[in-house]
Structure formats: C-alpha cells, structure tokens
Motif scaffolding. Structure first.
Motif, PDB file in Angstrom:
ATOM      1  N   ALA A 197       0.476  -1.396   0.124  1.00  0.00           N
ATOM      2  CA  ALA A 197       0.228   0.076  -0.094  1.00  0.00           C
ATOM      3  C   ALA A 197       0.914   1.265   0.010  1.00  0.00           C
ATOM      4  N   VAL A 198       1.971   1.326   0.646  1.00  0.00           N
ATOM      5  CA  VAL A 198       2.751   2.645   0.830  1.00  0.00           C
ATOM      6  C   VAL A 198       3.044   2.862   0.102  1.00  0.00           C
ATOM      7  N   PRO A 199       4.134   1.765  -1.302  1.00  0.00           N
ATOM      8  CA  PRO A 199       4.501   2.130  -2.068  1.00  0.00           C
ATOM      9  C   PRO A 199       3.597   2.835  -3.389  1.00  0.00           C
ATOM     10  N   THR A 200       1.954   2.293  -3.101  1.00  0.00           N
ATOM     11  CA  THR A 200       1.252   2.877  -4.450  1.00  0.00           C
ATOM     12  C   THR A 200       0.544   4.391  -3.106  1.00  0.00           C
ATOM     13  N   LEU A 201       0.167   4.358  -2.722  1.00  0.00           N
ATOM     14  CA  LEU A 201       0.082   5.700  -2.125  1.00  0.00           C
ATOM     15  C   LEU A 201       1.494   6.686  -2.905  1.00  0.00           C
ATOM     16  N   THR A 202       2.468   6.254  -2.397  1.00  0.00           N
ATOM     17  CA  THR A 202       3.651   7.548  -2.998  1.00  0.00           C
ATOM     18  C   THR A 202       3.817   8.209  -4.141  1.00  0.00           C
ATOM     19  N   SER A 203       4.014   6.742  -4.744  1.00  0.00           N
ATOM     20  CA  SER A 203       3.525   6.852  -6.680  1.00  0.00           C
ATOM     21  C   SER A 203       2.467   7.952  -6.853  1.00  0.00           C
ATOM     22  N   PRO A 204       3.683   8.634  -8.028  1.00  0.00           N
ATOM     23  CA  PRO A 204       2.709   9.880  -8.597  1.00  0.00           C
ATOM     24  C   PRO A 204       1.293   9.780  -9.012  1.00  0.00           C
ATOM     25  N   ASN A 205       1.063   8.845  -9.229  1.00  0.00           N
ATOM     26  CA  ASN A 205      -0.077   8.034  -9.829  1.00  0.00           C
ATOM     27  C   ASN A 205      -1.712   7.568  -8.973  1.00  0.00           C
ATOM     28  N   SER A 206      -1.484   8.391  -7.838  1.00  0.00           N
ATOM     29  CA  SER A 206      -2.371   7.822  -6.722  1.00  0.00           C
ATOM     30  C   SER A 206      -3.192   8.473  -6.284  1.00  0.00           C
ATOM     31  N   THR A 207      -4.023   7.943  -6.427  1.00  0.00           N
ATOM     32  CA  THR A 207      -5.337   8.682  -5.892  1.00  0.00           C
ATOM     33  C   THR A 207      -5.733   9.768  -4.293  1.00  0.00           C
ATOM     34  N   LEU A 208      -5.107   9.098  -3.979  1.00  0.00           N
ATOM     35  CA  LEU A 208      -5.164   9.413  -2.053  1.00  0.00           C
ATOM     36  C   LEU A 208      -3.237   9.799  -1.931  1.00  0.00           C
ATOM     37  N   LEU A 209      -2.425  10.927  -2.730  1.00  0.00           N
ATOM     38  CA  LEU A 209      -0.954  10.753  -2.810  1.00  0.00           C
ATOM     39  C   LEU A 209      -0.456  11.309  -1.164  1.00  0.00           C
ATOM     40  N   ILE A 210       0.295  10.473  -1.452  1.00  0.00           N
ATOM     41  CA  ILE A 210       1.489  11.201   0.094  1.00  0.00           C
ATOM     42  C   ILE A 210       2.706  10.890   0.317  1.00  0.00           C
ATOM     43  N   SER A 211       3.376  11.867   1.257  1.00  0.00           N
ATOM     44  CA  SER A 211       4.611  11.598   0.962  1.00  0.00           C
ATOM     45  C   SER A 211       5.581  10.351   1.376  1.00  0.00           C
ATOM     46  N   GLU A 212       6.913  10.197   1.187  1.00  0.00           N
ATOM     47  CA  GLU A 212       7.427   9.102   1.680  1.00  0.00           C
ATOM     48  C   GLU A 212       7.582   9.504   3.399  1.00  0.00           C
ATOM     49  N   TYR A 213       7.660  10.535   3.592  1.00  0.00           N
ATOM     50  CA  TYR A 213       7.980  10.925   5.749  1.00  0.00           C
ATOM     51  C   TYR A 213       6.182  10.462   6.635  1.00  0.00           C
ATOM     52  N   GLU A 214       5.152  10.169   5.289  1.00  0.00           N
ATOM     53  CA  GLU A 214       3.556   9.813   5.859  1.00  0.00           C
ATOM     54  C   GLU A 214       3.898   9.083   5.570  1.00  0.00           C
ATOM     55  N   GLY A 215       3.757   8.438   4.674  1.00  0.00           N
ATOM     56  CA  GLY A 215       4.280   6.951   4.365  1.00  0.00           C
ATOM     57  C   GLY A 215       4.564   6.322   5.620  1.00  0.00           C
TER      58      GLY A 215
END
Length: 485
Positions: free
Chosen positions: A52-70
């Motif tokens: 989930a974290v690599p998906t969420l931090t990828s540019p194409n994520s619908t819920l984009l988060i930073s690495e720190y948030e990840g």
C-alpha cells in the motif's frame, strides 16, 4: 469371541468410569485454530503497508502521500499495539478471554472500512492506529485463551498456532496487495476475515481457567469437557486449576520483584535483550516494506511475486520450526539464526551498495529474493519464536505475568521505532548501509546468546534458576526463588 468383546467393552467402561479415558485432541486443535484467526487478521494488517505505501507514494496515486507520511502509515500500527497491549491483561480478567477477543476484533474490522473509504492521510492514520490497538490486545488474549484450553502435553504444539496463523496472514496480505491494484478493494476483502472470526469463534466456550477464576465451577467443568471429551474425567485437572488460582491470588507481583535477586534480574535482562535483538534484526522493516525492497533490487521477477514467494517461505519455515524447536536446543537455534541472518543482511547490504554505485548486477538478480527467503527461514526457527519461549522458561510464576507484560510492551515499542525510522534512515544513508546495521545487530545477538543465555530445553525451573543465579550464589532452590512480595 463374544466373551472377548464383552471383556473389551467392560474395560473401556471401567477406564471411562475411573477417569482414564483418553482425551480428545481435535476439539483443542479446532478451538486453537479458531482463536488464532485473530493472528491471521494481525498478519493481514501488518503486511498491508508493504504494497500500500509504495502505491500511495507513487505519482499516480489517487490519495498521494509523502514518504514521511508513508513511514507513519506503516509504523503507527505498532504504536497502537503498545496502547492495546497494556490494559488487555486486566480486561481478560474482567470480561473474559473470549469476550476480550471478540470485542477487540471490532477495531480490526472497522479499520479496514476506514482505509477503504478514507479521503485523506489522517483517515489512514486513524485506521492504522485502531488496527494496532486490536493487534496488541489480540496478541495477549489469543495466546492466553489457547494456553488455557490446552492440555499440558499439547500446549507447546498449540502455542505455535499463533505464529503460524500470523505468517498465513502475511501471505494473504502479500497476495491480495500483489494481485489487486485498488487499495480500497484490498481493504474490503480483508475485512471478511474479522467477520469470519466473529461468526465462528462465538460458538467456542470461555476459557476454563477464567471460569474457575470467577468461581463458576460448573461452567469451567463444561468447558473442560468440551475440550477434553465428554467421557474424560476432568475432576483432577479442575482441582489443579482451582488450586493454582488460589495460590497465585495470595500474592500480587510488584515492579520491585523484577529486581529482587540475581536470577530474576538476569532473566529480565535476557528477555528484554532477546526482544531487542528480535526487532532490531530488521524483521518488521523487511516484512512491512518487502515490496519496496524488491522494487529497488532490479530483479527480473515482479516485486509482487517476490513478496508472495517470501510470504509462502515464511509459512513453510514456521511450520517446520514447530518440530525443530521441540527437538533442538534454544541456544543453538538462536546462534544459527543470528549468524545466518547476519550473512543474509550483509549480502543484501553489499548488493544494494554496489547497485547504488552503478555496477551492473543483472547476473545476480536472484540475490535479493534468495537472501530474504533464507533470512525469513532462519528467523522463523530462531529469533522469531524463541524469545517468547525463553520468557516463559526463565521467569518464576510469581513474576511471569508482570515480566511478560513488560517485555511484550518493550517489543512493540521497538517495532514502532524500527518501522518508523526504516524509510527515513534508508533515505538518509541508503538501503545498503541500513541493512549493514541490521547485520551487525544480528551478530551481536549470536554473541550474546553464546555468552549469556543458558540452555533451558528439558530443564526444570529449579535448574534454570540455578543457572541464572550461579552455583555459588544459588546453593539451594529456596535461595533462588525467594521473592520479596
């Protein structure tokens, strides 16, 4: 022939009448499997961040988060587990082991729905923290329930079900995350496991020990008959349970008891040190971030396939470990585990360092998966289960509950620290040097085991206390077990 048949029937009747009818095992196994579905649920939650974290931090994520948030999304579950584990012991004595498990499965279920429909990262934080509360509590309550329903001769085997089910949960989490792109869909499918647990476990009786603790003797007898068989004479076992409860209720352990004498101090040092080495070996960093690790490896295999293979290897290794632990000594398995894990981590450190230096490692594409697979195998037979077993071996009954609570909370605090700092440290110094630090710690674990930890397999409590305190300071068992209460 009829005479012989009549003789056999009469013999069986007499055996049953006098309490010698063999107990049934399948009900104990069935109850343990259902109770440890909670561990399977924990495994799905802990492994979720890997994909989930690599998906969420990828540019194409619908819920984009930073690495720190990840890093917070991945680690906050362990912080919640610290909170959940602390009051669970009191809760199990108040409402029961079964009710505690059922009640604390609710945050494990609700958290999946929050993840599925969360509009922002704060929803993920709340969901993961709630899941952590359920995870920490379920670790305590599930193990208590299984231990208390099991006969002494089956307790070791049934006690391994928790770790085995957790690895199955990791495998399921890796498989769902690796085959389904939608994080919401993964969460909704995963929510079926808490529902399954609530539906199936509701038919199980309460722990006989808890019922005896509440002076519900008849209900405790019925619970024992369910797990032992209707023809089994449970009177002696029920008497033993009652006597143990009465003896333990005479004293209440205090924190001062944890440093009452040399034997207890050394036992506490060993328990905390093993928890330290278990978590600082990097296991949760590897499991929580497996997909990220394989993405950076440059392997020709899909990173998702690699994580699924790693999960399957861990399930098989944990199953094999249930046999090895009973036959081999604790020390030798700890030494082998620490030594081989350090080699695997050092190899990974060199591999990723050379990769960062732009060396062509295409011929060594198999190294990351092979190292992680061997790492998980040796962890599963050593630093994974044995720290929990040693804690049960070295503490006296008077302080065991308090000491295990302290060491368990310490374990979850370390798990939070490792998972929270892994990604930031990796970004700062590189994944190669990060694995190098873990490798050094694994070497220290092997050295510590050789020089400090006694072999407890097959030894009585008296013998273990003498080993801990030393012959010159523990000439009699009475001196070893003296506790200030």
């Amino acid at each position: 022939m009829e005479k012989n048949g009549l003789h056999e029937d009469n013999s069986k009747t007499m055996l049953t009448q006098y309490g010698f009818a063999p107990s049934t095992k399948w009900t104990q196994y069935f109850g343990s499997i259902l109770a440890t579905i909670a561990a399977l649920i924990i495994g799905t939650h802990l492994s979720w961040s890997s994909s989930a974290v690599p998906t969420l931090t990828s540019p194409n994520s619908t819920l984009l988060i930073s690495e720190y948030e990840g890093s917070w999304v991945g680690s906050i579950i362990t912080l919640g587990a610290c909170v959940g584990a602390i009051p669970t012991g009191s809760m199990t004595n108040w409402i029961g082991r079964k009710r505690t498990l059922q009640l604390l499965t609710i945050p494990l279920l609700v958290s999946w729905y929050i993840i599925a429909f969360s509009p922002n990262v704060w929803g993920l934080y709340i969901a993961r923290f709630l899941a952590g509360i359920g995870c920490g509590a379920a670790c305590v309550a599930s193990l208590m329930y299984v231990t208390e329903l099991a006969e002494p001769k089956n307790r070791g085997t049934l006690g391994t079900f928790f770790q085995l089910q957790m690895t199955v949960g990791f495998l399921l989490g890796y498989t769902l995350g690796g085959t389904i792109e939608s994080i919401s869909m993964v969460a909704l499918i995963s929510s079926a496991f808490p529902v399954l647990f609530l539906l199936t476990f509701s038919f199980m009786p309460e722990s006989p020990v808890y019922l005896a603790l509440k002076c519900k003797t008849n209900e405790a007898r019925e619970s024992l008959l369910f797990f032992r068989g209707a023809d089994y004479n449970v009177d002696d076992e029920l008497t033993t349970i009652t006597d143990n409860i009465q003896s333990l209720s005479l004293t209440t352990a205090k924190f001062s008891d944890l440093y009452a004498n040399k034997a207890v101090i050394k036992a506490m040092v060993i328990a905390l040190a093993l928890m330290f080495f278990q978590q600082l070996s990097g296991i949760n960093a590897v499991l929580f971030n497996a997909l990220e690790i394989f993405q950076q490896s440059g392997t020709t295999l899909s990173p998702n396939v690699c994580t699924i293979i790693s999960g399957a290897v861990q399930v098989i290794a944990t199953y094999v470990a249930t046999v090895l632990i009973d036959k081999a000594g604790r020390r030798i398995l700890l030494v082998l585990s620490g030594g081989i894990m350090s080699v695997c981590l050092a190899t990974l450190a060199v591999y990723y360092y050379l990769q960062q230096q732009q060396y062509d490692l295409s011929c060594f594409y198999f190294v990351p998966l092979s190292c992680v697979a061997v790492y998980l195998i040796v962890f599963s037979i050593g630093l994974g289960p044995i720290p929990w077993m040693i804690a049960g071996d070295v503490f006296l009954p008077q302080v065991k509950g308090l000491a295990c609570s302290v060491s368990t909370t310490f374990n979850w605090i370390l798990a939070f620290t490792v998972t929270k700092l892994f990604l930031p440290v990796q970004s700062a110094i590189g994944i190669g040097f990060t694995f190098g630090i873990f490798a050094i710690i694994c070497v220290c674990a092997a050295v510590f085991t050789i020089f400090v930890i006694p072999e407890t397999k097959g030894k009585t409590l008296e013998e273990v206390q003498i080993l801990l305190a030393g012959e010159e300071e523990c000439n009699s068992y009475d001196n070893c077990v003296k506790i200030t209460v």
